[in-house]
Design a protein around this motif. Structure first.
Motif, PDB file in Angstrom:
ATOM      1  N   ALA A 146      -3.684 -10.089  16.041  1.00 27.12           N
ATOM      2  CA  ALA A 146      -2.795  -9.965  14.886  1.00 27.12           C
ATOM      3  C   ALA A 146      -2.804  -8.534  14.362  1.00 27.12           C
ATOM      4  O   ALA A 146      -3.844  -7.867  14.356  1.00 27.12           O
ATOM      5  N   LYS A 147      -1.639  -8.071  13.913  1.00 25.56           N
ATOM      6  CA  LYS A 147      -1.572  -6.782  13.244  1.00 25.56           C
ATOM      7  C   LYS A 147      -2.103  -6.906  11.816  1.00 25.56           C
ATOM      8  O   LYS A 147      -2.082  -7.993  11.221  1.00 25.56           O
ATOM      9  N   ASP A 148      -2.545  -5.793  11.265  1.00 23.47           N
ATOM     10  CA  ASP A 148      -3.172  -5.810   9.939  1.00 23.47           C
ATOM     11  C   ASP A 148      -2.208  -6.246   8.844  1.00 23.47           C
ATOM     12  O   ASP A 148      -2.630  -6.832   7.845  1.00 23.47           O
ATOM     13  N   ASN A 149      -0.911  -5.974   9.009  1.00 28.41           N
ATOM     14  CA  ASN A 149       0.053  -6.280   7.949  1.00 28.41           C
ATOM     15  C   ASN A 149       0.747  -7.628   8.130  1.00 28.41           C
ATOM     16  O   ASN A 149       1.765  -7.902   7.489  1.00 28.41           O
ATOM     17  N   MET A 150       0.237  -8.483   8.999  1.00 27.11           N
ATOM     18  CA  MET A 150       0.855  -9.786   9.243  1.00 27.11           C
ATOM     19  C   MET A 150       0.756 -10.675   8.008  1.00 27.11           C
ATOM     20  O   MET A 150      -0.308 -10.824   7.417  1.00 27.11           O
ATOM     21  N   LYS A 151       1.880 -11.272   7.600  1.00 26.04           N
ATOM     22  CA  LYS A 151       1.910 -12.171   6.444  1.00 26.04           C
ATOM     23  C   LYS A 151       1.922 -13.612   6.936  1.00 26.04           C
ATOM     24  O   LYS A 151       2.742 -13.984   7.779  1.00 26.04           O
ATOM     25  N   TYR A 152       1.043 -14.424   6.358  1.00 27.97           N
ATOM     26  CA  TYR A 152       0.908 -15.803   6.829  1.00 27.97           C
ATOM     27  C   TYR A 152       0.221 -16.661   5.772  1.00 27.97           C
ATOM     28  O   TYR A 152      -0.398 -16.154   4.821  1.00 27.97           O
TER      29      TYR A 152
END
Length: 301
Positions: A146-152
């Motif tokens: 996952a990328k650091d800025n992933m929103k979930y």
């Protein structure tokens, strides 16, 4: 004496520049099919049913003044080799050459996807639209980061909540998540599994993303660890097949030499399997290079 005369560098450059690189590409496809057949029963370290592939790219730097077609950025140039590696025998099955400026994710739609098999990628390939349409919808499994800025949002815990057992293996959590980003939630509308793993040796924390909800959290982490094999492949190609020194500066010349190096690698892999040679490929390559024009069985080298 082998009777082979010294070949001028300019002569090699002329041959590479004029003979279509697709000749070596097509020969490479024949070798890939043969190598994959020979290594089809190669045992896997992990207990998964499908074939495990690793997909990555490597950039080979070029002088932009000599190779203006290979622009990377500013005054730098290069060519990028996007490679899908069958981890059974470390055999490259798909290779796509581009200018170095082409982003990794642009090659994802070209990857031949097979249902039930596994595709390991680093976070440079986190394109949720591609992951959903090209992999998930075709019933293939992927493991990436996952990328650091992933929103979930976390919508559930995948594993039983035995936190002490998880942490003893380095796994911090094993969750079912749903993307909440304005675009990503549309691009990947299904749920994902996120395994958070801490490497106690380095203190680094990794967030693995996958659409595999069947295997254990430890298997997911170990699957991603297998991705290092494609990096070893790139390193081997560059170090042992002299791919850093190009004969010719045109796109055709550079692509020709890269595919010649790939064919060289595949021939060594095929010979190693056919003649039951135990030595590593780099040892076999060194030995073959010294007796290239001698009529001697490979098994006796």
């Amino acid at each position: 004496s082998s009777g082979i005369k010294y070949i001028q560098r300019s002569t090699l450059a002329h041959i590479n520049g004029t003979k279509d690189w697709r000749i070596y590409h097509d020969f490479g496809q024949i070798l890939i099919a043969q190598a994959r057949y020979l290594y089809r029963h190669e045992p896997s370290r992990l207990d998964v049913d499908g074939i495990v592939y690793a997909f990555d790219s490597s950039t080979m730097k070029l002088c932009l003044q000599l190779c203006p077609w290979a622009r990377l950025h500013h005054d730098k140039g290069g060519v990028k080799m996007h490679t899908l590696l069958d981890l059974r025998g470390t055999i490259p099955t798909f290779i796509y050459l581009t200018e170095a400026a082409v982003h990794d994710s642009k090659a994802m739609s070209l990857v031949p996807v097979e249902p039930g098999n596994y595709y390991l990628m680093d976070k440079g390939y986190v394109d949720f639209k591609q992951l959903f349409l090209h992999f998930h919808r075709q019933r293939a499994f992927f493991v990436t980061r996952a990328k650091d800025n992933m929103k979930y949002d976390v919508v559930g815990q995948h594993s039983a909540p035995k936190l002490n057992i998880l942490k003893s293996t380095g796994v911090v959590s094993d969750s079912t998540i749903r993307l909440t980003g304005l675009k990503t939630s549309r691009w990947y509308p299904d749920t994902l599994r996120m395994v958070v793993y801490e490497d106690y040796a380095t203190g680094n924390v990794y967030r693995f993303l996958t659409n595999d909800f069947t295997h254990s959290y430890l298997t997911i982490a170990e699957l991603y660890r297998e991705r290092w094999q494609v990096e070893c492949f790139f390193k081997w190609i560059k170090q042992h097949l002299n791919i850093k020194a190009f004969y010719g500066t045109s796109q055709n010349a550079v692509y020709s030499q890269i595919w010649i190096a790939i064919c060289d690698y595949l021939l060594l892999a095929i010979a190693r399997k056919m003649f039951h040679i135990d030595q590593e490929l780099y040892i076999l390559s060194s030995v073959v290079g010294k007796v290239l024009f001698e009529r001697k069985p490979l098994g006796e080298l």
